[in-house]
Design an enzyme around this catalytic site. Structure first.
Site, PDB file in Angstrom:
ATOM      1  N   LYS A  66     -31.158  21.181 -15.698  1.00 20.93           N
ATOM      2  CA  LYS A  66     -31.319  22.495 -15.050  1.00 20.93           C
ATOM      3  C   LYS A  66     -29.991  23.249 -14.897  1.00 20.93           C
ATOM      4  O   LYS A  66     -29.969  24.474 -14.955  1.00 20.93           O
ATOM      5  CB  LYS A  66     -31.992  22.340 -13.678  1.00 20.93           C
ATOM      6  CG  LYS A  66     -33.461  21.944 -13.777  1.00 20.93           C
ATOM      7  CD  LYS A  66     -34.118  21.925 -12.408  1.00 20.93           C
ATOM      8  CE  LYS A  66     -35.549  21.434 -12.499  1.00 20.93           C
ATOM      9  NZ  LYS A  66     -36.242  21.494 -11.213  1.00 20.93           N
ATOM     10  N   ASP A 102     -39.068  27.280  -9.013  1.00 19.68           N
ATOM     11  CA  ASP A 102     -39.351  26.182  -8.080  1.00 19.68           C
ATOM     12  C   ASP A 102     -39.588  26.693  -6.658  1.00 19.68           C
ATOM     13  O   ASP A 102     -40.508  26.259  -5.972  1.00 19.68           O
ATOM     14  CB  ASP A 102     -38.187  25.184  -8.053  1.00 19.68           C
ATOM     15  CG  ASP A 102     -38.172  24.290  -9.279  1.00 19.68           C
ATOM     16  OD1 ASP A 102     -39.250  24.058  -9.856  1.00 19.68           O
ATOM     17  OD2 ASP A 102     -37.081  23.824  -9.651  1.00 19.68           O
ATOM     18  N   ARG A 152     -27.543  14.252   4.619  1.00 16.64           N
ATOM     19  CA  ARG A 152     -26.774  13.060   5.000  1.00 16.64           C
ATOM     20  C   ARG A 152     -25.272  13.385   4.958  1.00 16.64           C
ATOM     21  O   ARG A 152     -24.535  13.048   5.854  1.00 16.64           O
ATOM     22  CB  ARG A 152     -27.127  11.933   4.011  1.00 16.64           C
ATOM     23  CG  ARG A 152     -26.478  10.624   4.264  1.00 16.64           C
ATOM     24  CD  ARG A 152     -27.037   9.591   3.318  1.00 16.64           C
ATOM     25  NE  ARG A 152     -26.839   9.947   1.907  1.00 16.64           N
ATOM     26  CZ  ARG A 152     -27.228   9.200   0.895  1.00 16.64           C
ATOM     27  NH1 ARG A 152     -27.854   8.065   1.115  1.00 16.64           N
ATOM     28  NH2 ARG A 152     -27.006   9.582  -0.350  1.00 16.64           N
ATOM     29  N   GLY A 240     -45.962  17.093  -3.298  1.00 18.68           N
ATOM     30  CA  GLY A 240     -45.471  18.269  -4.018  1.00 18.68           C
ATOM     31  C   GLY A 240     -46.256  18.634  -5.273  1.00 18.68           C
ATOM     32  O   GLY A 240     -45.761  19.408  -6.099  1.00 18.68           O
TER      33      GLY A 240
HETATM   34  P1  ATR Z   1     -31.933  16.391  -6.595  1.00 24.76           P
HETATM   35  O1  ATR Z   1     -31.638  17.202  -7.803  1.00 24.76           O
HETATM   36  O2  ATR Z   1     -33.222  15.612  -6.672  1.00 24.76           O
HETATM   37  O3  ATR Z   1     -31.821  17.180  -5.318  1.00 24.76           O
HETATM   38  P2  ATR Z   1     -29.324  15.266  -6.110  1.00 24.76           P
HETATM   39  O4  ATR Z   1     -28.677  16.550  -6.488  1.00 24.76           O
HETATM   40  O5  ATR Z   1     -28.728  13.967  -6.575  1.00 24.76           O
HETATM   41  O6  ATR Z   1     -30.836  15.217  -6.597  1.00 24.76           O
HETATM   42  O7  ATR Z   1     -29.471  15.240  -4.510  1.00 24.76           O
HETATM   43  C1  ATR Z   1     -30.060  14.159  -3.853  1.00 24.76           C
HETATM   44  C2  ATR Z   1     -30.252  14.551  -2.387  1.00 24.76           C
HETATM   45  O8  ATR Z   1     -30.943  13.487  -1.716  1.00 24.76           O
HETATM   46  C3  ATR Z   1     -28.951  14.752  -1.631  1.00 24.76           C
HETATM   47  O9  ATR Z   1     -29.153  15.728  -0.630  1.00 24.76           O
HETATM   48  C4  ATR Z   1     -28.731  13.348  -1.010  1.00 24.76           C
HETATM   49  O10 ATR Z   1     -27.908  13.348   0.118  1.00 24.76           O
HETATM   50  P3  ATR Z   1     -26.285  13.246  -0.065  1.00 24.76           P
HETATM   51  O11 ATR Z   1     -25.835  14.613  -0.465  1.00 24.76           O
HETATM   52  O12 ATR Z   1     -25.800  12.838   1.268  1.00 24.76           O
HETATM   53  O13 ATR Z   1     -26.063  12.223  -1.142  1.00 24.76           O
HETATM   54  C5  ATR Z   1     -30.151  13.023  -0.633  1.00 24.76           C
HETATM   55  N1  ATR Z   1     -30.368  11.566  -0.461  1.00 24.76           N
HETATM   56  C6  ATR Z   1     -30.451  10.637  -1.430  1.00 24.76           C
HETATM   57  N2  ATR Z   1     -30.712   9.419  -0.891  1.00 24.76           N
HETATM   58  C7  ATR Z   1     -30.787   9.591   0.458  1.00 24.76           C
HETATM   59  C8  ATR Z   1     -31.043   8.723   1.572  1.00 24.76           C
HETATM   60  N3  ATR Z   1     -31.264   7.412   1.404  1.00 24.76           N
HETATM   61  N4  ATR Z   1     -31.070   9.254   2.822  1.00 24.76           N
HETATM   62  C9  ATR Z   1     -30.853  10.583   3.004  1.00 24.76           C
HETATM   63  N5  ATR Z   1     -30.604  11.457   1.988  1.00 24.76           N
HETATM   64  C10 ATR Z   1     -30.573  10.974   0.740  1.00 24.76           C
END
Ligand code: ATR
Length: 277
Positions: A66, A102, A152, A240
């Site tokens: 993307k 989206d 997080r 979703g």
């Molecule tokens: P996507 O394109 O699916 O959004 P991404 O850009 O890798 O994938 O983002 C993953 C998101 O899920 C992030 O907001 C991540 O938090 P961090 O920025 O702190 O890494 C969140 N995420 C992934 N695993 C998590 C967990 N176990 N608990 C809370 N947040 C999580």
């Protein structure tokens, strides 16, 4: 004359998009075909060029392309600019129009399919990655009382909120651990937690978890820990799948100028998913 469309991704084998667009085409009498194309991780630009040369009219783009689709677009819609990512492309001569459907897909699913109001409501968006980036602007466009973007890693949520600029006071960043006990109307999970086999909820370490009337999980296909926790609290819950069908309908509209009826398509895809389980 049949027009050609495709979805590009890696992995792509389980994509529901060809099925959804075939149903839209049959329903609206549009002459088009739509296929799934598996693209090597370093091969997106070449695959796109080949498809355009072969007469492709438009494409959907999914993980992990993307951002690259955004970079390769020669023109961007405002919502693709806000998202910093593109999930829909339209090819007009040498022009590559990049759009992101989206967010509007999520908002339509919430408001039209679930009768979930956003105006003047308190909305919590969890996550600050690609999925959250695609939807914050269309959510804000519905004038919630407050949109909290919680992550997080706080600085990523803060960066996203900073992009909203000073035009609105209705968006704020938060870290997950400051959510304990807070009350929202709508809580949307845009993290990737539901992807993991171990299936953790983003609220794992948050006690008590925030409360909400309606919980929305952007993933579909199985009940995630986030959905399970929400069900246990007595809230309304959705996965979703509706967002997937609605974002596809918006792409179809961009390409064909015709808006398909999503309800029967969503029902058919839901039934097919249930049959597999
Ligand atoms: P996507 O394109 O699916 O959004 P991404 O850009 O890798 O994938 O983002 C993953 C998101 O899920 C992030 O907001 C991540 O938090 P961090 O920025 O702190 O890494 C969140 N995420 C992934 N695993 C998590 C967990 N176990 N608990 C809370 N947040 C999580």
């Amino acid at each position: 004359m049949t027009d050609h469309y495709a979805v590009f991704g890696n992995p792509i084998a389980h994509s529901r998009s060809p099925r959804i667009h075939a149903m839209f085409a049959a329903q609206t009498g549009q002459a088009l075909d739509y296929e799934a194309r598996l693209v090597p991780r370093d091969g997106f630009a070449g695959a796109l060029r080949d498809f355009i040369v072969q007469g492709g009219r438009g494409a959907n783009v999914t993980v992990p392309f993307k951002l690259e689709a955004h970079a390769l677009s020669t023109q961007l819609t405002p919502r693709a600019q806000a998202a910093g990512a593109v999930n829909t492309l339209r090819f007009d001569g040498s022009n590559i129009l990049g759009d992101n459907t989206d967010g509007v897909g999520l908002v339509r699913d919430l408001m039209q399919n679930h009768y979930c109001k956003l105006k003047a409501r308190r909305v919590l968006l969890i996550g600050a990655g690609g999925a959250a980036r695609g939807v914050w602007q269309p959510l804000l466009d519905e004038s919630p009382a407050l949109l909290v973007v919680a992550n997080r890693t706080l600085h990523k949520a803060q960066a996203l909120v900073d992009e909203a600029g000073s035009s609105t006071r209705h968006i704020e960043a938060a870290s997950l651990d400051t959510l304990a006990g807070r009350a929202f109307d709508v809580i949307i999970n845009a993290t990737s937690t539901g992807l993991n086999d171990t299936d953790t909820s983003p609220f794992g370490g948050v006690s008590p978890a925030p409360t909400g009337e309606f919980f929305y999980e952007m993933m579909y296909g199985r009940e995630t820990a986030f959905m399970h926790q929400a069900h246990a609290s007595g809230a309304r819950v959705s996965d979703g799948l509706g967002m997937l069908v609605e974002q596809a309908a918006e792409a179809f509209y961009l390409w064909r100028g015709v808006r398909p009826d999503t309800a029967p398509v969503l029902a058919a895809i839901r039934a097919e998913l249930n049959d597999q389980h």
